[in-house]
Design an enzyme around this catalytic site. Structure first.
Site, PDB file in Angstrom:
ATOM      1  N   CYS A 157      27.113  80.755  -0.211  1.00  0.00           N
ATOM      2  CA  CYS A 157      27.501  81.076  -1.589  1.00  0.00           C
ATOM      3  C   CYS A 157      27.477  79.855  -2.496  1.00  0.00           C
ATOM      4  O   CYS A 157      27.345  79.988  -3.712  1.00  0.00           O
ATOM      5  CB  CYS A 157      28.886  81.720  -1.606  1.00  0.00           C
ATOM      6  SG  CYS A 157      30.168  80.727  -0.815  1.00  0.00           S
TER       7      CYS A 157
ATOM      8  N   GLU B  47      36.270  86.330  -3.331  1.00  0.00           N
ATOM      9  CA  GLU B  47      35.396  85.170  -3.192  1.00  0.00           C
ATOM     10  C   GLU B  47      33.959  85.686  -3.222  1.00  0.00           C
ATOM     11  O   GLU B  47      33.478  86.238  -2.235  1.00  0.00           O
ATOM     12  CB  GLU B  47      35.701  84.423  -1.884  1.00  0.00           C
ATOM     13  CG  GLU B  47      37.106  83.843  -1.820  1.00  0.00           C
ATOM     14  CD  GLU B  47      37.361  82.802  -2.885  1.00  0.00           C
ATOM     15  OE1 GLU B  47      36.396  82.157  -3.342  1.00  0.00           O
ATOM     16  OE2 GLU B  47      38.525  82.620  -3.283  1.00  0.00           O
TER      17      GLU B  47
END
Length: 512
Positions: free
Chosen positions: A279, A244
């Site tokens: 993110c 991720e």
């Protein structure tokens, strides 16, 4: 984060050192968590897994209930740790970390029995009579290396998935968020089976020796640079990975929008999400030159309302995580090709690691700010003559983790969804797709490999085992040597789905 070519855990990871802790408080003196201790840890986890303890529904449910109880009972401690690490506002701590972690546990407990059931699938004519199922089974022992920006949620959420899938787990929290890391080491083992679920604190050396071990799954959240290091380590043992990562998540703003709502949703997705240290926070805005002033004015009004005329004094803004990242962000602002594009904000306080929400207009495309993921409170706005040119700009860059579009134009929305490749897409808002447990969350290309959340977390830590079961009936002599012409005709007929060939095979013809 900026790309690199290091072959060891380097500056992206190296922020704070520290001794290693394992199993909730046993301190390893003098950095003694070396390869031998890491091997001992993995061996213990594998013995626990091989005993079969983690496979039952009862064990999995008990661990999930323990985590849910921990979240409930330690909410104040979690908030305090998040404030120590990031000065994170309590509302953000609850909304973005605690409530989502609790919801993840609740969802997994509700759905776990259904997820564990074998999935029946059709059996082919060539195997008649038979039954076929896909059986999810745990991969084994999993290493989870988490990130510092959402240090509670991004640690516990994949742990929930790994446990739900029946694995033994080692969690390595980020040393960049030491208060939350310490909290996990002290608290988590008191709520779960710590022979099967372990926490290892530490920095580069501890992570390095963990990566040298043979795992059945590695799950990493963080920068692309370290993601490559994780993949190299995993390749030595052919270990599957979920990465991720991140990227420059764009926001296209059409002129056909509700501008007040648009400004609020962009602002909360950027500065209301850990002050841009997320993110999936908007990394830059794309709009038309004709609409730019309208958008900028709306954002200025919104930011004044959210954080006041002196945002450095606002209790609703997180601080930058540490000196290193503060210096990185201020260097972006100090670029001589960038500093003249600041149209709002730009203040900072180095002592308190605070940077105000900052808008920049038409930053040159070849600057570092437009090349690397910003991961902070700076938001460039890039303008084009036509909205369609924004699509080409996104396509020219690496695939982002998230992409956002604000518009009332359904044809523009359809084109955006069909042409823009991203880990996830959200129309007329920012960040909320992360909270839907029915949607996979993950990247594509350089923004990540694999996905999780809800059933997707269960799947990413599971192996889908194919199981075909036949009786001793339905014996077809045509499948056995010698392969006569008659047998070949029967077999070709079976493969082509011929009912006559099936009947002949079932009665054992030909007889030879």
């Amino acid at each position: 984060m900026k790309e690199g070519s290091e072959t060891k855990l380097g500056e992206d990871y190296k922020v704070r050192g520290g001794s290693a802790h394992i199993d909730g408080g046993e301190k390893m003196e003098g950095g003694a968590f070396d390869g031998a201790r890491a091997a001992e840890l993995t061996a213990e986890l594998r013995r626990s897994f091989d005993s079969g303890r983690t496979r039952s529904y009862e064990w999995r449910a008990a661990q999930l209930k323990g985590i849910a109880r921990m979240i409930e009972e330690k909410e104040a401690d979690i908030m305090a740790a998040l404030h120590d690490d990031l000065a994170k506002p309590q509302m953000e701590s609850f909304l973005h970390e605690i409530s989502l972690a609790k919801a993840s546990c609740t969802f997994a407990l509700k759905e776990l029995k259904r997820w564990m059931k074998p999935e029946k699938v059709p059996a082919s004519i060539t195997t008649f009579p038979s039954s076929a199922v896909i059986l999810p089974e745990p991969l084994g022992i999993a290493l989870i290396i988490s990130a510092w920006n959402y240090p509670f949620l991004l640690s516990i959420d994949p742990v929930i998935g790994a446990i739900a899938a029946g694995n033994a787990v080692a969690l390595k929290p980020s040393e960049v968020s030491p208060a939350t890391s310490s909290l996990f080491a002290k608290v988590l083992p008191t709520y779960v089976d710590n022979s099967c679920i372990k926490v290892v604190e530490g920095s580069i050396s501890e992570t390095t020796v963990l990566l040298e071990q043979k795992w059945d799954k590695i799950f990493y959240t963080g920068s692309k640079n370290v993601g490559r290091i994780v993949m190299v380590a995993a390749a030595k043992h052919l270990t599957p990975v979920t990465l991720e990562l991140g990227g420059k998540s764009p926001v296209i703003v059409d002129s056909n929008v509700n501008i007040k709502v648009t400004a609020k949703r962009i602002a909360v997705g950027k500065w209301g999400s850990n002050n841009g240290q997320a993110c999936i926070a908007p990394d830059y805005i794309l709009t038309t030159k004709a609409f730019a002033k309208t958008l900028v004015d709306a954002l200025k009004i919104t930011l004044d309302k959210f954080y006041g005329k002196d945002p450095l004094e606002s209790a609703d803004l997180s601080r930058v995580v540490n000196d290193k990242h503060f210096s990185r962000l201020t260097n972006l602002l100090n670029d001589q090709n960038v500093s003249g594009t600041i149209i709002y904000g730009g203040q900072w306080d180095e002592k308190r690691l605070k940077i105000a929400p900052t808008l920049l207009l038409d930053v040159p495309h070849d600057t570092m700010m437009m090349d690397e993921e910003i991961f902070g409170p700076l938001l460039p706005i890039i303008t084009f003559e036509k909205i369609e040119q924004c699509f080409d700009f996104i396509q020219s860059k690496e695939k982002p983790l998230a992409a956002y579009l604000f518009t009332k134009d359904k044809k523009l929305e359809e084109k955006f969804v069909q042409t823009v490749s991203a880990g996830g897409i959200l129309i007329n808002d920012t960040g909320l797709h992360f909270a839907n447990p029915h949607l996979p969350f993950g990247g594509v290309g350089e923004s990540g490999i694999g996905a999780y959340h809800g059933k997707f977390s269960f799947d990413t830590f599971s192996h889908k085992k194919a199981v075909l079961s036949r009786s001793f009936a339905g014996e077809a002599s045509a499948r056995y040597p010698p392969y006569t012409q008659q047998k070949q005709k029967i077999l070709r007929g079976l493969i082509n789905g011929s009912f006559i060939a099936l009947l002949l095979a079932l009665i054992g013809w030909p007889r030879d």
